[in-house]
Write a protein that holds these residues in place. Structure first.
Motif, PDB file in Angstrom:
ATOM      1  N   HIS A 720       0.845  -1.199   0.000  1.00 34.62           N
ATOM      2  CA  HIS A 720       0.000   0.000   0.000  1.00 34.62           C
ATOM      3  C   HIS A 720       0.878   1.245   0.000  1.00 34.62           C
ATOM      4  CE1 HIS A 720      -2.198   3.265   2.135  1.00 34.62           C
ATOM      5  NE2 HIS A 720      -3.207   2.862   1.387  1.00 34.62           N
ATOM      6  N   SER A 721       1.741   1.351   0.983  1.00 35.15           N
ATOM      7  CA  SER A 721       2.706   2.446   1.094  1.00 35.15           C
ATOM      8  C   SER A 721       3.815   1.935   1.995  1.00 35.15           C
ATOM      9  CB  SER A 721       2.033   3.695   1.692  1.00 35.15           C
ATOM     10  OG  SER A 721       1.416   3.410   2.925  1.00 35.15           O
ATOM     11  N   ALA A 722       4.715   2.809   2.389  1.00 32.79           N
ATOM     12  CA  ALA A 722       5.817   2.374   3.238  1.00 32.79           C
ATOM     13  C   ALA A 722       5.268   1.709   4.506  1.00 32.79           C
ATOM     14  CB  ALA A 722       6.687   3.579   3.608  1.00 32.79           C
ATOM     15  N   SER A 724       3.164  -0.610   4.963  1.00 29.80           N
ATOM     16  CA  SER A 724       1.741  -0.950   5.039  1.00 29.80           C
ATOM     17  C   SER A 724       1.312  -1.741   3.803  1.00 29.80           C
ATOM     18  CB  SER A 724       0.884   0.309   5.183  1.00 29.80           C
ATOM     19  OG  SER A 724       1.047   1.157   4.065  1.00 29.80           O
ATOM     20  N   TYR A 725       0.207  -2.503   3.962  1.00 23.40           N
ATOM     21  CA  TYR A 725      -0.227  -3.428   2.930  1.00 23.40           C
ATOM     22  C   TYR A 725      -1.758  -3.451   2.878  1.00 23.40           C
ATOM     23  CZ  TYR A 725       4.492  -4.733   4.152  1.00 23.40           C
ATOM     24  OH  TYR A 725       5.822  -4.663   4.443  1.00 23.40           O
ATOM     25  N   VAL A 726      -2.292  -3.789   1.706  1.00 22.74           N
ATOM     26  CA  VAL A 726      -3.734  -3.937   1.533  1.00 22.74           C
ATOM     27  C   VAL A 726      -4.026  -5.421   1.373  1.00 22.74           C
ATOM     28  CG1 VAL A 726      -5.721  -3.451   0.069  1.00 22.74           C
ATOM     29  CG2 VAL A 726      -4.013  -1.675   0.476  1.00 22.74           C
ATOM     30  N   ILE A 727      -5.009  -5.917   2.119  1.00 24.80           N
ATOM     31  CA  ILE A 727      -5.426  -7.302   1.971  1.00 24.80           C
ATOM     32  C   ILE A 727      -6.926  -7.318   1.708  1.00 24.80           C
ATOM     33  CG2 ILE A 727      -3.610  -8.229   3.435  1.00 24.80           C
ATOM     34  CD1 ILE A 727      -5.600  -8.458   5.692  1.00 24.80           C
ATOM     35  N   ARG A 728      -7.356  -8.279   0.908  1.00 22.75           N
ATOM     36  CA  ARG A 728      -8.785  -8.396   0.586  1.00 22.75           C
ATOM     37  C   ARG A 728      -9.089  -9.848   0.208  1.00 22.75           C
ATOM     38  NH1 ARG A 728      -6.619  -5.186  -3.552  1.00 22.75           N
ATOM     39  NH2 ARG A 728      -7.600  -3.336  -2.640  1.00 22.75           N
TER      40      ARG A 728
END
Length: 953
Positions: A720-722, A724-728
């Motif tokens: 996502h950014s430094a 951090s992450y997106v999970i789905r």
């Protein structure tokens, strides 16, 4: 659908650690199973219950509830209950009938071997994930700061120290009384979190003033991942409403017993206003383990004349084992009020006000002695003699300084029931500077006397509220000042707070669309997700908003310490609200001095209240713990001065009066300081040790484990950014849902500093519900417990057979006993060859896995079938090796537990002779806990977890 009958034995497929369960009740839709080994109960829908019927065949070995080992000779059925006709091995032909109701609650499962020899094998990745889950569970249970690492908090010494001291107690009954801004809510949250995660509590009731309900609700979710249910009268009515049933003529309403609505949720949050008028019998019979009362100083009490609110809290507290009271002003404003709080904690100990006052006087010399021995490098004979008057069982010498200080604090004062830290003994706070910005008064505002004085004062302090649209932004001189201020501070983050949401919304629209300023708003009509997005937009240092414009709710529950510029577009009449506003930036860890900018119209009510705060009590530049008391004694004069804002003499008299009262109140508070208490409330060396351990645990973030889980279960994840992450959820998720994963996905981070700056991100520590859920998901599934692979290593002869077998030891006991403290989940690994040699110490799992490769399932099944006798022999040899390792682990567990418990019991008994704050209930709990732990730890058995067959090629 399964056919259930009372008394049958079933096993939970998802929670095998519960042991063997027994059907307790069955109706047309639900079945209730009781698990005696863990004293747990579960209710399932009959048509999809994750349960397996437990039955044994002829030749199987069974164990009775009395520990007898028998061999099944035949199986009969009587009224849907299985009856095993069995024999004692080697004791003749006598048959013993054993109904399944009499089986032992501790059941050893061999699912891994059953799946292996039936050809149900899984890939290498599943086996490796299972091994990782076992090691993760083991490390978590061995963690010395379990319960402290998961909350989204700064690692602040005094908060961690108090949480560690209190959170590990059985049923803590404590008053948290840190000074304003030191984080009582965080301390309470950490204690609640620890009590829940370590299974010392399961049902919690929090009672707070109505304006703070939303703040607590958000804090519990965002900081501690605790989802409380807010209860009010409407919710209670909805849970007890029988109107729908009344329409069914076949139902006799009068015969229906209404269930206590407070039993419908485990974690309940309500307002003190609701508590004052709800059904006291219902709420007091809520079977709470822990009761938390915020702003406890509002519970009024006088000898023989307690308030209704006090009596209601007392009723619930008397039926609840644990009690946390929060108050920033415990004893400074009167010992009577202070005694009332302590009386709630322990009415047996604090039963007489006069005795308490005399006792407090006796502690003063001890406090002075503690300061002397702390500050003196060398102790002379006179000082040693003074110490000996209080301690006769420790060598009195400066080399024993730390032990002597601990003994003095343990044996004297109210340190075990009361914790109070002040800014004087806690470093790390910034300076506060106020910048007044007088602007011209606006002729467009007209003031009228309302029916109620409070309404008139509010209209004069917030004149824009008399306008029914945003037109006031075009002529209000404060808005012109704000425009210039934001342009002069383009590269700064600015927090702007005003009293009303309509004011905040109008300012936001004006600044964005009229002035072209990048800003956003934050108010009570926004849902939690929208507030999170606004806060995240403000926190973004690259492309985020320059300013966040908040209504009064912006001063509650949020931490914006990355900013150091605060603009107060108006001032509240309540000093506590002003302190809350400033407290959004005035936090431990703030790196800059805080600038408080206050625009106010000259010769107006706004100027009066600014001068009252600044010149009367210095409330902007110093914390104002006595603000509510000063307001109580000056508010009539203040309101008169506001109404007569053009009378300069009236203003001078108000300022002088406020200064005098503030001086008196602050002096009373200072003289009321319990220095002995302050010394007992903080231990720097222990706090430093806790910070170090939590930080070390942070460095071992669960990133690799979670990414493996997501990959295996079909969860999509991307950067996502430094940090951090997106999970789905993926399009082909392995199961219907992944623990804690929202349908529309979520953003996560493993980094504490990122999590603190971004409330919209989940902080994935080893204690996060998603991580714990993933560990249990992997271990409760059969996936990965049987696998076959090939080994490519030129140093190993082709055709060599190896078997890697994983076992675990885990006590099956009620969670509240915390048996894992003495016997944490322990994984045992055996790597055996065909001759039974254990190679586990020579070849570790990670290096072995790097050399292993997959094999087609058909090939693996043919191999298992052709070499079944060999593999069964290897498994028996592995079992013997594992049993030896298990006995080494279990050998001294009971003795060590009993020794540890005895040491704690002796300490409490000894302290109770000198410090009555040690409750008899704590001593009884230790004794009872020891007896039960002895039983459950003695019953612990080795469990087979997974098997991997390895063939060298």
């Amino acid at each position: 659908m399964n056919d259930f009958a009372e008394g049958q034995r079933w096993l939970s497929e998802n929670e095998t650690e519960l042991g063997l369960g027994m059907v307790q009740s069955v109706d047309h839709r639900l079945v209730t199973i009781f698990f005696p080994a863990t004293e747990s109960e579960r209710t399932y829908a009959k048509n999809n219950a994750p349960l397996s019927r437990v039955s044994f065949q002829v030749g199987d070995q069974i164990e009775t509830a009395h520990g007898e080992i028998l061999i099944v000779k035949s199986v009969e059925q009587l009224n849907d209950i299985l009856v095993y006709m069995a024999q004692m091995p080697g004791e003749g032909d006598d048959m013993v009938p054993v109904p399944e109701t009499q089986l032992s609650h501790h059941l050893q499962l061999n699912k891994a071997s059953d799946r292996l020899f039936s050809g149900q094998v899984d890939s290498l990745r599943w086996f490796e994930l299972r091994y990782s889950a076992m090691k993760a569970k083991e490390q978590q249970q061995r963690c010395e700061v379990n319960g402290l690492q998961g909350p989204r908090i700064d690692l602040i010494g005094h908060q961690l120290y108090i949480a560690s001291e209190v959170g590990n107690r059985y049923a803590p009954r404590v008053l948290l009384a840190d000074e304003v801004g030191l984080g009582k809510t965080i301390e309470a949250g950490m204690i609640i979190h620890q009590q829940l995660i370590n299974h010392r509590a399961s049902r919690v009731l929090i009672v707070v003033p109505q304006p703070l309900v939303n703040q607590w609700f958000v804090e519990m979710i965002r900081r501690f991942n605790l989802h409380f249910s807010i209860f009010d009268q409407a919710r209670v009515d909805s849970l007890t409403d029988l109107d729908d049933l009344a329409l069914d003529e076949s139902i006799d309403i009068e015969q229906i017993e209404i269930e206590n609505p407070f039993l419908s949720e485990q974690l309940v949050l309500c307002s003190s206003e609701f508590l004052a008028q709800c059904d006291l019998d219902q709420i007091s019979q809520g079977e709470w383990d822990l009761l938390v009362i915020d702003e406890a100083h509002h519970l009024e009490w006088q000898p023989g004349n307690p308030s209704n609110e006090y009596l209601r809290v007392e009723t619930i507290a008397n039926q609840t084992p644990g009690l946390l009271l929060l108050s920033a002003t415990p004893e400074q404003l009167g010992q009577e009020s202070h005694f009332a709080r302590l009386r709630l904690l322990d009415p047996d100990r604090f039963h007489n006000l006069q005795d308490f006052v005399e006792e407090q006087k006796a502690y003063q010399p001890i406090a002075e002695l503690l300061e002397t021995i702390t500050d003196s490098d060398k102790w002379d004979d006179t000082l040693k003699a003074q110490v000996a008057n209080y301690i006769d069982d420790v060598e009195i010498d400066e080399t024993n300084r730390s032990q002597i200080i601990k003994e003095l604090l343990d044996r004297n004062g109210t340190g075990r029931v009361l914790y109070r830290n002040t800014r004087k003994n806690i470093a790390g706070f910034p300076q506060r500077k106020v910048f007044p910005h007088p602007v011209e008064a606006c002729e467009e505002y007209q003031y009228e006397i309302a029916e109620h004085l409070d309404e008139t004062v509010a209209a004069m302090l917030h004149p824009e509220t008399q306008m029914h649209d945003e037109s006031w932004t075009l002529f209000d001189t404060r808005v012109d000042w704000l425009k210039n201020f934001l342009k002069e501070n383009r590269n700064e983050k600015v927090l702007i707070i005003c009293a009303h949401k309509d004011t905040a919304i109008a300012l936001d629209l004006h600044c964005r669309f009229k002035l072209g300023i990048n800003c956003c708003t934050f108010h009570e009509d926004m849902d939690i997700i929208s507030r999170d997005r606004a806060a995240a937009h403000f926190a973004d240092m690259e492309e985020g908003a320059q300013a966040l414009i908040c209504s009064e709710i912006g001063s509650e529950g949020r931490n914006f310490q990355f900013s150091h510029k605060l603009v107060l577009m108006d001032l509240p009449a309540n000093p506590d609200l002003l302190e809350q506003r400033i407290g959004r930036l005035d936090r431990i860890g703030q790196q800059n001095d805080i600038e408080i900018h206050v625009p106010f119209m000259q010769n107006s009510a706004q100027e009066v209240i600014f001068n009252w705060y600044h010149m009367g009590m210095n409330a902007f530049e110093k914390t104002n713990a006595a603000g509510s008391e000063i307001f109580k004694r000056t508010h009539a004069q203040l309101f008169d001065a506001i109404l007569e804002y053009d009378d300069s003499q009236h203003q001078k008299a108000l300022i002088e009066s406020t200064r005098t009262i503030a001086k008196e109140v602050n002096k009373a508070m200072e003289s009321g300081r319990d220095k002995l208490l302050e010394l007992a409330s903080f231990n720097q060396s222990k706090a430093d040790e806790l910070i170090e351990r939590v930080a070390e645990r942070d460095s071992l973030a669960p990133r690799n484990f979670m990414e493996s889980c997501w990959d295996r279960f079909g969860v999509q994840f991307e950067d996502h950014s430094a940090q951090s992450y997106v999970i789905r959820p993926g399009d082909h998720m392995f199961i219907g849902a992944f623990p804690g994963l929202a349908e529309d996905g979520m953003t996560v981070t493993y980094d504490r500093s990122t999590a603190l700056a971004r409330d919209d991100m989940h902080f994935l520590s080893w204690e996060h519900p998603m991580v714990n859920g993933a560990i249990e998901l992997v271990l409760s599934e059969d996936k990965g417990n049987a696998s076959v692979c090939i080994l490519k290593n030129k140093a190993i002869k082709a055709g060599t057979l190896l078997m890697e077998v994983l076992y675990h030891i885990e006590p099956i006991a009620p969670k509240y006993l915390q048996a894992q403290r003495f016997l944490p989940f322990t994984s045992i690994r055996v790597l055996t060859d065909i001759n039974g040699n254990d190679l586990a110490d020579k070849v570790n799992h990670e290096n072995l896995s790097k050399q292993c490769h997959k094999i087609p399932k058909n090939t693996s099944r043919q191999l298992l079938k052709s070499e079944e006798k060999t593999f069964r022999k290897m498994l028996k040899l592995a079992d013997k090796k594992a049993e030896v390792k298990a006995q080494a682990v279990l050998a001294n567990v009971v003795d060590n537990m009993q020794a540890s418990q005895k040491q704690e019991l002796n300490r409490l008994v000894s302290l109770r002779k000198k410090n009555p704050n040690i409750r008899e209930a704590e001593i009884d709990f230790i004794k009872n806990q020891t007896d039960k732990l002895t039983t459950h730890l003695s019953d612990t058995q080795l469990q087979l977890e997974a098997i991997r067959v390895i063939v060298a090629v």
